[in-house]
Write a protein that holds these residues in place. Structure first.
Motif, short mmCIF file in Angstrom:
data_model
loop_
_atom_site.label_atom_id
_atom_site.label_comp_id
_atom_site.label_asym_id
_atom_site.label_seq_id
_atom_site.Cartn_x
_atom_site.Cartn_y
_atom_site.Cartn_z
N PRO A 36 23.52 -18.49 -5.71
CA PRO A 36 24.89 -18.44 -6.44
C PRO A 36 25.53 -17.43 -6.77
O PRO A 36 24.96 -17.05 -8.13
CB PRO A 36 25.48 -20.37 -7.08
N THR A 88 27.88 -24.14 -8.86
CA THR A 88 26.88 -23.39 -8.16
C THR A 88 27.28 -23.95 -6.52
O THR A 88 27.98 -24.61 -6.64
CB THR A 88 25.86 -24.44 -8.62
N THR A 89 25.98 -24.15 -5.89
CA THR A 89 26.07 -24.17 -4.51
C THR A 89 25.10 -25.53 -4.32
O THR A 89 24.52 -25.38 -4.88
CB THR A 89 25.44 -22.61 -4.00
N TYR A 146 34.44 -30.28 -5.65
CA TYR A 146 34.00 -29.36 -5.31
C TYR A 146 35.05 -28.60 -4.05
O TYR A 146 36.05 -29.18 -3.62
CB TYR A 146 33.60 -30.26 -3.85
N TYR A 153 35.56 -26.74 -0.59
CA TYR A 153 34.88 -26.48 0.93
C TYR A 153 35.99 -25.47 1.67
O TYR A 153 36.85 -27.37 1.63
CB TYR A 153 33.86 -27.85 0.77
N GLN A 180 32.32 -34.61 -2.88
CA GLN A 180 31.87 -33.56 -1.98
C GLN A 180 32.51 -34.63 -0.52
O GLN A 180 31.48 -35.14 -0.56
CB GLN A 180 30.22 -32.54 -2.18
N THR A 236 30.50 -31.82 5.60
CA THR A 236 29.67 -30.59 5.08
C THR A 236 28.21 -30.97 5.92
O THR A 236 27.84 -29.99 6.56
CB THR A 236 29.70 -30.45 4.11
N GLN A 271 29.51 -22.64 2.91
CA GLN A 271 28.91 -22.58 1.31
C GLN A 271 29.73 -23.50 1.18
O GLN A 271 30.83 -23.98 1.50
CB GLN A 271 30.00 -21.03 1.41
N ARG A 290 30.68 -25.32 -3.11
CA ARG A 290 30.80 -24.63 -4.65
C ARG A 290 31.15 -26.40 -5.24
O ARG A 290 31.72 -27.00 -5.27
CB ARG A 290 31.35 -23.68 -5.20
N SER A 320 34.78 -20.99 -1.30
CA SER A 320 34.10 -21.88 -0.49
C SER A 320 33.86 -20.71 0.62
O SER A 320 33.20 -20.98 1.63
CB SER A 320 35.26 -22.78 -0.28
#
Length: 148
Positions: free
Chosen positions: A22, A62-63, A87, A89, A97, A102, A123, A125, A147
């Motif tokens: 990441p 972090t990814t 998150y 995205y 998330q 996703t 991506q 995160r 993202s």
């Protein structure tokens, strides 16, 4: 013939998978532009966090897996802290998330790559921001930049 074409497509899609740690895609430079000093990558935990600080303000990111596999680990690693977990995205911030989105997008991109087209890696995160950070720690373009 069909077997060779199938295996060739799968090999191509595996070759295009990104396994960079990441922060190797512009996130670190974005945090530095915001006045944060990137300190380290903590590879001792199951989720690899990169942290950045400015005074008492600490940001960790972090990814995470598109399938949502790391949600529990990420939540556990931020539990008991004053960190606000969010998150990034698809150019937006989410409190949790968006796993269905996703996961679907990840599989869509895999199918596209399977047929030989180029699709960038997804991506997503997880970002933990300490309460000591000012509200303007991220600019209006933050979700988009974090993202991509």
């Amino acid at each position: 013939m069909l077997l060779a074409a199938s295996l060739g497509g799968k090999g191509l899609s595996l070759k295009q998978t990104n396994s960079a740690p990441p922060g190797d895609d512009g996130v670190i430079s974005y945090l530095e532009e915001r006045g944060l000093t990137v300190n380290s990558t903590d590879a001792r935990s199951a989720t690899i966090w990169t942290s950045a600080t400015s005074g008492a303000c600490q940001v960790r990111f972090t990814t995470v897996a598109p399938e949502g596999w790391s949600q529990t680990i990420v939540a556990e690693q931020t539990k008991g802290t004053d960190d606000h977990l969010t998150y990034a995205y698809d150019g937006r911030f989410y409190a949790q998330q968006p796993v269905l989105r996703t996961r679907f997008e990840n599989y869509r991109r895999r199918v596209v790559r399977y047929f030989g087209f180029v699709e960038p890696d997804l991506q997503i995160r997880a970002i933990a921001v300490s309460s000591a950070c000012p509200p303007q720690v991220f600019g209006p373009d933050a979700a988009q930049r974090l993202s991509r």
